[in-house]
Design a protein around this motif. Structure first.
Motif, short mmCIF file in Angstrom:
data_model
loop_
_atom_site.label_atom_id
_atom_site.label_comp_id
_atom_site.label_asym_id
_atom_site.label_seq_id
_atom_site.Cartn_x
_atom_site.Cartn_y
_atom_site.Cartn_z
N ARG A 104 -9.58 -1.33 1.50
CA ARG A 104 -10.10 -2.69 1.47
C ARG A 104 -10.42 -3.07 2.90
N LEU A 162 -8.28 -3.18 6.56
CA LEU A 162 -7.12 -4.01 6.27
C LEU A 162 -6.09 -3.25 5.42
N ASP A 163 -6.59 -2.55 4.41
CA ASP A 163 -5.69 -1.85 3.49
C ASP A 163 -6.18 -0.44 3.20
N LEU A 164 -5.23 0.46 3.06
CA LEU A 164 -5.56 1.84 2.71
C LEU A 164 -4.36 2.40 1.97
N VAL A 165 -4.59 2.90 0.76
CA VAL A 165 -3.47 3.39 -0.03
C VAL A 165 -3.79 4.77 -0.61
N ALA A 203 -15.61 -10.10 -2.93
CA ALA A 203 -16.57 -9.04 -3.26
C ALA A 203 -16.39 -8.44 -4.65
N THR A 204 -15.26 -8.72 -5.30
CA THR A 204 -14.99 -8.11 -6.61
C THR A 204 -15.65 -8.91 -7.72
N ASN A 264 -11.49 -10.58 1.70
CA ASN A 264 -12.34 -10.79 0.53
C ASN A 264 -12.87 -9.49 -0.06
N GLY A 265 -12.41 -8.36 0.52
CA GLY A 265 -13.00 -7.08 0.15
C GLY A 265 -12.59 -6.57 -1.22
N GLU A 266 -13.48 -5.73 -1.77
CA GLU A 266 -13.18 -5.01 -3.00
C GLU A 266 -12.21 -3.89 -2.68
N ARG A 267 -11.55 -3.38 -3.69
CA ARG A 267 -10.78 -2.14 -3.52
C ARG A 267 -11.77 -1.00 -3.77
N ILE A 308 -15.78 3.28 -12.11
CA ILE A 308 -15.37 2.03 -11.48
C ILE A 308 -13.87 1.86 -11.65
N MET A 309 -13.21 1.39 -10.61
CA MET A 309 -11.75 1.40 -10.57
C MET A 309 -11.28 0.15 -9.86
N VAL A 310 -10.11 -0.37 -10.22
CA VAL A 310 -9.57 -1.50 -9.45
C VAL A 310 -8.30 -1.08 -8.70
N ASP A 311 -7.20 -0.89 -9.43
CA ASP A 311 -5.95 -0.67 -8.71
C ASP A 311 -5.73 0.79 -8.31
N ASN A 349 0.82 -1.22 0.00
CA ASN A 349 0.00 0.00 0.00
C ASN A 349 0.85 1.27 0.00
N MET A 395 -7.79 -10.06 -7.16
CA MET A 395 -9.02 -9.80 -6.39
C MET A 395 -9.88 -11.06 -6.23
N SER A 442 -20.53 -3.17 -1.11
CA SER A 442 -19.31 -2.93 -0.34
C SER A 442 -19.42 -1.73 0.60
#
Lengths: 470, 284
Positions: free
Chosen positions: B37, B83-86, A276-277, B41-44, B214-217, A211, A267, B69
């Protein structure tokens, strides 16, 4: 003793079963098969195979140990120079590297070097190999590595073994780069293989910070000026997807291969809704491109439930850039090949969803700059492929984030970092680079080879720097 | 792991989280976003940074529980962790002293407009803000916006607070007045940003909108967030999220935002069943 001219085949999942799951396709040798394959090695004194290996694994030496059943020594031999053997044993294009130079390849098939490397690595991992942390002194110099793909991890491993304090920065939430987001689970298991090999690096003493987007969370200049890093290695890969620039590419149902594979691999969209993705796979899928990424996209789409998947490639089968093994697996699984075919537009319905891919047939003309015959459009050959999903796998460019935020770092016209091919040195003192960010999209092992050279150069640079400050 | 130091409900379905994230707070600028996230199992999930405090090392995120989500995110409480934060991701708003700036915020979009309005005000601009919501119950950040604006105009669809109007009405009046407006910044539902851009277009007033595809990374790697701007594909995550509103193809954006609507319900149902302990998937 007569020589066996073919490799011992590696057991695989049956085709009908494997297209329904994401488990690894190839199952690896048993001890018996590994020993039998190792028997085929002639132990050439000149070891021509080694010159085909970008990280110069002592191939005859490790194979000799496999033959003797001494797997601890076999893996130790490989790990002297390769921190990711279970990965390399699976995804290296051995037929163009070590195995290409094998003496046996002149008459028949080369020794299955990749398969033996994989066997040695898997056996060690399953046994639970003991890894001793390398102590680094309080005075140890600090190296920052940007990007945790194959290049970065190689530099990290090599420098940690030399006693440097190594920190790897990764923008995503898990380390591994393309090994995690790009290459599918059924070719390279994520938890079992990739994260396990990365954990071995952690045990060695490598710190990995996820991250962390370099260029934003920290800049390269901050790492060197404020965070006390003595050298920086940039291995940020080829992470910017190319699109075709044809009409309809923004319709719903059009993916870059990067997005499609990231959703599925990193994902875990194949486990939706537990994960969830979501990922959208229609009934009929066209994958544009002929490289390994295209094969990965096609085989992934099939496993996600597509009824028909076609590779759309503008040249002929002979020019497909994908590995033979990948093309073979794809065909076996029922992927169709629309060769000498180029897309001209993605067609959509009023709701903005893909309903077809308009294409033209191509013919091969005169050789172009790459030496391959240039495809030219056949007159009046326009037709529509009946598909509802289009995956574009025509290549990736360099992500500009690091370059654009680092003072004095030179790039070429394409945006790749300019670095010395022999040692990774860039235009900025103390900053080295290697892998796809320098060469453009290539293979895992070439990135590792570049990492290896850069690690040696960083070592020399830091030794010099230390002497100066004494 | 990133600790939630404060959770507040600002309106029905609108929640605020203040999160311990010193590295992000240190660098954050108005206009930027983060990706979080919740769990394995979470989405970004991309969210615009609504506020940041460099001294306390915290950032503030606001979200509306609209999808599977964000509804799950709304269940997290003070003291729990992400869990995650960027971040910070994306380009910052270009802030300079230019004269009079109109900041338009609609619904949840008022939150990301706030640090921009504050930045514009601190840079010495005259800031006129227009904030709108469906009704007064879901109008957020009224006081905060008032504090950084020379003039604050409130609109609601049902007239329960301020003017019964869409934000474009007072905007048009301002454009017709003798004020010399140099810039309009609009953040809110896509349809609102589209109409703000249409309102200012005939006047030729530069109009910045912030897009949320909508975005992933979030680092330029997947291309999922591509938006058509001036007939050219741009990646909202690295080229944006702010763009020239007069060049954005809002229809393509709206269409692309609908891509996973069908999947939303499936995941919501799954999560709800899992929470109630009736999941039968044997794997969770």
């Amino acid at each position: 003793m007569s020589l066996l001219l073919t490799k011992h085949p590696m057991p695989e999942q049956e085709v009908t079963a494997r297209v329904e799951n994401f488990d690894e396709v190839t199952l690896g040798y048993t001890l018996e098969l590994a020993k039998a394959e190792a028997e085929r090695c002639l132990q050439c004194k000149t070891a021509p195979c080694r010159k085909g290996c970008p990280v110069e694994v002592d191939i005859p030496a490790f194979i000799k140990k496999v033959k003797a059943g001494d797997l601890d020594s076999a893996i130790a031999k490989i790990k002297e120079v390769n921190s990711l053997p279970a990965v390399c044993g699976r995804v290296c294009p051995q037929e163009e590297q070590c195995e290409k130079y094998c003496v046996l390849a002149k008459k028949g098939e080369a020794v299955g070097i990749g398969r033996l490397e994989r066997y040695a690595a898997d056996t060690a991992r399953n046994k639970g190999e003991a890894i001793t942390a390398i102590e680094c002194s309080a005075a140890a110099q600090k190296v920052a590595i940007i990007g945790s793909g194959p290049a970065g991890l190689t530099v990290a491993g090599d420098l940690a073994k030399k006693g440097y304090k190594v920190t790897v920065f990764e923008a995503l939430h898990l380390p591994g780069g393309v090994l995690m987001y790009g290459i599918p689970e059924f070719r390279l298991p994520k938890d079992e293989v990739v994260q396990a090999e990365i954990n071995n690096l952690r045990k060695l003493g490598v710190e990995i910070i996820v991250n962390a987007v370099i260029g934003s969370t920290f800049t390269v200049d901050e790492l060197m000026e404020k965070e006390g890093f003595d050298a920086v290695f940039i291995g940020t890969g080829a992470g910017l997807p190319h699109f075709m620039e044809i009409p309809g590419e923004n319709l719903n149902g059009v993916y870059s291969a990067n997005e499609f594979l990231t959703r599925c691999n990193l994902m875990k969209a194949y486990r939706f809704p537990q994960s969830a993705t979501p990922i959208h796979v229609g009934k009929r899928v066209a994958v544009v491109g002929g490289g390994n990424v295209a094969m990965d996209g096609a085989r992934t789409a099939l496993r996600l439930g597509a009824e028909q998947v076609s590779i759309v490639y503008r040249r002929s089968e002979k020019e497909l850039p994908a590995r033979l093994e990948e093309v073979h697996h794809a065909k076996e699984e029922g992927i169709e090949f629309q060769l000498l075919t180029a897309p001209t537009a993605v067609l959509g319905n009023v709701d903005g969803w893909v309903i077809g891919l308009q294409c033209v047939r191509m013919e091969l003309g005169e050789p172009d700059a790459s030496g391959r015959r240039r495809p030219v459009e056949a007159p009046n050959s326009e037709f529509v492929l009946d598909v509802d999903t289009v995956i574009i796998a025509i290549g990736q460019g360099p992500n500009p984030l690091v370059q654009s935020t680092t003072k004095g770092l030179k790039t070429n016209k394409k945006g790749n970092i300019i670095a010395d091919i022999d040692n990774g040195a860039t235009s900025k003192p103390g900053v080295f680079a290697g892998g796809d960010i320098v060469t453009g999209a290539a293979t895992v092992i070439l990135a590792m080879g570049a990492g290896k050279k850069a690690a040696a150069a960083i070592d020399t640079y830091l030794q010099g720097k230390k002497e100066c400050s004494l | 792991m990133y600790k939630i130091l404060l959770k507040q409900q600002l309106a029905p379905n609108v929640k605020l989280l203040e999160i311990e994230a010193p590295l992000i707070a240190r660098k954050a600028q108005p206009g930027q976003f983060v990706i979080l996230r919740m769990n394995e199992n979470g989405e970004r999930i991309p969210l615009t940074i609504a506020d940041f405090n460099r001294e306390t090392g915290t950032i503030t995120l606001l979200f509306q529980e609209v999808g599977a989500s964000t509804s799950e995110l709304g269940l997290l409480n003070t003291g729990e962790f992400l869990l995650d934060l960027v971040g910070p991701l994306g380009k910052a708003t270009h802030i300079e002293k230019i004269g009079t700036v109109v900041c338009v915020g609609g619904g949840i979009g008022i939150a990301p407009v706030y640090p921009i309005a504050r930045g514009m005000e601190e840079a010495g601009n005259e800031v006129i803000s227009i904030i709108g919501a469906r009704s007064k119950d879901i109008l957020i950040y009224e006081e905060k916006m008032a504090a950084v604006s020379n003039e604050l105009i409130i609109t609601t669809d049902d007239g329960s607070k301020g003017r019964k109007a869409l934000v474009t009405e007072p905007l048009k009046e301002l454009l017709d007045s003798d004020k010399r407006i140099r810039l309009v910044v609009a953040i809110g539902p896509v349809i609102m940003m589209k109409f703000v851009a249409e309102t200012t277009r005939p006047y030729g007033i530069p109009t910045i909108v912030s897009l949320n595809p909508i975005m992933v990374d979030g680092t330029g790697m997947c291309g999922g967030c591509r938006v058509l701007v001036g007939n050219e594909n741009k990646f909202a995550c690295v080229d944006g999220p702010e763009f020239d509103g007069h060049k954005v193809d809002f229809n393509v954006l709206m269409s692309r935002q609908r891509m996973y609507k069908l999947y939303e319900n499936e995941h919501s149902k799954y999560s709800a069943e899992k929470r109630e302990g009736v999941c039968k998937c044997h794997s969770c």
